[in-house]
Design a protein around this motif. Structure first.
Motif, mmCIF file in Angstrom:
data_model
loop_
_atom_site.group_PDB
_atom_site.id
_atom_site.type_symbol
_atom_site.label_atom_id
_atom_site.label_comp_id
_atom_site.label_asym_id
_atom_site.label_seq_id
_atom_site.Cartn_x
_atom_site.Cartn_y
_atom_site.Cartn_z
ATOM 1 N N GLY A 1 0.821 -1.204 0.000
ATOM 2 C CA GLY A 1 0.000 0.000 0.000
ATOM 3 C C GLY A 1 0.855 1.254 0.000
ATOM 4 O O GLY A 1 0.554 2.229 -0.694
ATOM 5 N N LYS A 2 1.938 1.238 0.772
ATOM 6 C CA LYS A 2 2.844 2.387 0.836
ATOM 7 C C LYS A 2 3.502 2.635 -0.523
ATOM 8 O O LYS A 2 3.628 3.771 -0.969
ATOM 9 C CB LYS A 2 3.893 2.157 1.912
ATOM 10 C CG LYS A 2 4.730 3.363 2.210
ATOM 11 C CD LYS A 2 5.639 3.125 3.396
ATOM 12 C CE LYS A 2 6.415 4.391 3.687
ATOM 13 N NZ LYS A 2 7.266 4.269 4.854
ATOM 14 N N ALA B 1 0.935 4.155 -2.780
ATOM 15 C CA ALA B 1 0.682 5.556 -2.393
ATOM 16 C C ALA B 1 1.781 6.465 -2.904
ATOM 17 O O ALA B 1 1.524 7.588 -3.347
ATOM 18 C CB ALA B 1 0.546 5.664 -0.875
ATOM 19 N N SER B 2 3.053 6.003 -2.844
ATOM 20 C CA SER B 2 4.118 6.871 -3.334
ATOM 21 C C SER B 2 4.179 6.931 -4.852
ATOM 22 O O SER B 2 4.664 7.903 -5.402
ATOM 23 C CB SER B 2 5.486 6.515 -2.795
ATOM 24 O OG SER B 2 5.691 5.295 -2.406
ATOM 25 N N PHE C 1 -4.611 11.799 -2.847
ATOM 26 C CA PHE C 1 -4.741 10.620 -1.994
ATOM 27 C C PHE C 1 -3.686 10.680 -0.903
ATOM 28 O O PHE C 1 -2.510 10.897 -1.174
ATOM 29 C CB PHE C 1 -4.592 9.323 -2.813
ATOM 30 C CG PHE C 1 -5.598 9.212 -3.915
ATOM 31 C CD1 PHE C 1 -6.906 8.885 -3.638
ATOM 32 C CD2 PHE C 1 -5.229 9.450 -5.231
ATOM 33 C CE1 PHE C 1 -7.843 8.792 -4.653
ATOM 34 C CE2 PHE C 1 -6.156 9.358 -6.258
ATOM 35 C CZ PHE C 1 -7.472 9.031 -5.971
ATOM 36 N N SER C 2 -4.103 10.479 0.331
ATOM 37 C CA SER C 2 -3.153 10.581 1.449
ATOM 38 C C SER C 2 -2.606 9.224 1.885
ATOM 39 O O SER C 2 -1.653 9.163 2.650
ATOM 40 C CB SER C 2 -3.815 11.272 2.639
ATOM 41 O OG SER C 2 -4.938 10.544 3.065
ATOM 42 N N GLY C 3 -3.180 8.139 1.413
ATOM 43 C CA GLY C 3 -2.688 6.822 1.786
ATOM 44 C C GLY C 3 -3.415 5.723 1.043
ATOM 45 O O GLY C 3 -4.487 5.949 0.481
ATOM 46 N N VAL C 4 -2.814 4.543 1.051
ATOM 47 C CA VAL C 4 -3.399 3.370 0.402
ATOM 48 C C VAL C 4 -3.177 2.177 1.320
ATOM 49 O O VAL C 4 -2.103 2.012 1.887
ATOM 50 C CB VAL C 4 -2.726 3.088 -0.966
ATOM 51 C CG1 VAL C 4 -3.251 1.796 -1.573
ATOM 52 C CG2 VAL C 4 -2.911 4.251 -1.921
#
Length: 84
Positions: A19-20, A23-24, A34-37
Protein backbone atom coordinates in the motif's frame (compact mmCIF):
# COMPACT_ATOMS: atom_id res chain seq x y z
CA UNK A 1 -25.08 -17.59 -10.29
CA UNK A 2 -24.82 -15.88 -6.95
CA UNK A 3 -21.49 -15.41 -5.28
CA UNK A 4 -20.35 -14.48 -1.83
CA UNK A 5 -17.62 -11.83 -1.72
CA UNK A 6 -15.19 -11.77 1.20
CA UNK A 7 -12.90 -8.78 1.69
CA UNK A 8 -9.86 -9.03 3.93
CA UNK A 9 -7.60 -6.13 4.96
CA UNK A 10 -4.45 -5.87 7.06
CA UNK A 11 -5.14 -4.80 10.64
CA UNK A 12 -4.57 -1.05 11.09
CA UNK A 13 -1.47 -1.60 13.25
CA UNK A 14 0.18 -3.84 10.63
CA UNK A 15 2.57 -2.23 8.14
CA UNK A 16 1.41 -2.40 4.53
CA UNK A 17 4.50 -2.04 2.29
CA UNK A 18 2.51 -2.69 -0.90
CA UNK A 19 0.00 0.00 0.00
CA UNK A 20 2.84 2.39 0.84
CA UNK A 21 4.54 1.70 -2.52
CA UNK A 22 1.27 2.32 -4.36
CA UNK A 23 0.68 5.56 -2.39
CA UNK A 24 4.12 6.87 -3.33
CA UNK A 25 3.66 5.94 -7.01
CA UNK A 26 0.27 7.64 -7.44
CA UNK A 27 1.55 11.27 -7.60
CA UNK A 28 4.26 10.27 -10.09
CA UNK A 29 1.53 8.90 -12.34
CA UNK A 30 -0.60 12.04 -12.10
CA UNK A 31 -3.00 10.90 -9.39
CA UNK A 32 -3.10 13.57 -6.69
CA UNK A 33 -5.25 14.01 -3.64
CA UNK A 34 -4.74 10.62 -1.99
CA UNK A 35 -3.15 10.58 1.45
CA UNK A 36 -2.69 6.82 1.79
CA UNK A 37 -3.40 3.37 0.40
CA UNK A 38 -4.07 0.06 2.14
CA UNK A 39 -4.05 -3.05 -0.02
CA UNK A 40 -6.30 -5.98 0.82
CA UNK A 41 -7.61 -9.16 -0.74
CA UNK A 42 -10.95 -10.14 -2.26
CA UNK A 43 -12.31 -13.67 -2.51
CA UNK A 44 -15.34 -14.71 -4.56
CA UNK A 45 -17.14 -17.90 -3.53
CA UNK A 46 -19.56 -19.09 -6.23
CA UNK A 47 -22.72 -20.73 -4.92
CA UNK A 48 -24.74 -23.39 -6.71
CA UNK A 49 -28.36 -22.50 -6.03
CA UNK A 50 -29.74 -20.15 -3.41
CA UNK A 51 -27.60 -18.38 -0.82
CA UNK A 52 -29.20 -19.39 2.46
CA UNK A 53 -28.29 -18.06 5.90
CA UNK A 54 -26.50 -21.38 6.51
CA UNK A 55 -24.33 -20.96 3.39
CA UNK A 56 -23.58 -17.35 4.36
CA UNK A 57 -22.56 -18.48 7.86
CA UNK A 58 -20.24 -21.09 6.34
CA UNK A 59 -18.65 -18.34 4.22
CA UNK A 60 -18.13 -16.21 7.34
CA UNK A 61 -16.46 -19.15 9.13
CA UNK A 62 -14.29 -19.89 6.08
CA UNK A 63 -13.30 -16.22 5.96
CA UNK A 64 -12.20 -16.27 9.61
CA UNK A 65 -10.59 -19.73 9.59
CA UNK A 66 -9.07 -20.09 6.11
CA UNK A 67 -9.23 -16.98 3.94
CA UNK A 68 -7.67 -14.61 6.46
CA UNK A 69 -4.77 -14.68 8.87
CA UNK A 70 -6.43 -13.45 12.10
CA UNK A 71 -3.08 -12.41 13.58
CA UNK A 72 -2.50 -9.71 10.95
CA UNK A 73 -5.78 -9.37 9.02
CA UNK A 74 -9.41 -8.46 9.60
CA UNK A 75 -12.38 -9.76 7.61
CA UNK A 76 -14.04 -6.46 6.75
CA UNK A 77 -16.97 -7.66 4.65
CA UNK A 78 -18.87 -10.81 3.69
CA UNK A 79 -21.71 -10.09 1.27
CA UNK A 80 -23.77 -11.62 -1.51
CA UNK A 81 -23.41 -10.32 -5.06
CA UNK A 82 -25.21 -11.43 -8.19
CA UNK A 83 -28.52 -13.28 -8.26
CA UNK A 84 -29.22 -14.17 -4.66
Amino acid sequence: MPRIVVEVMPKPEILDPQGKAIASALPHLGFDGFSGVRQGRRFELTVEGEVTEGILEQARRAAEDLLSNPVIEDVVDVRVEGDA
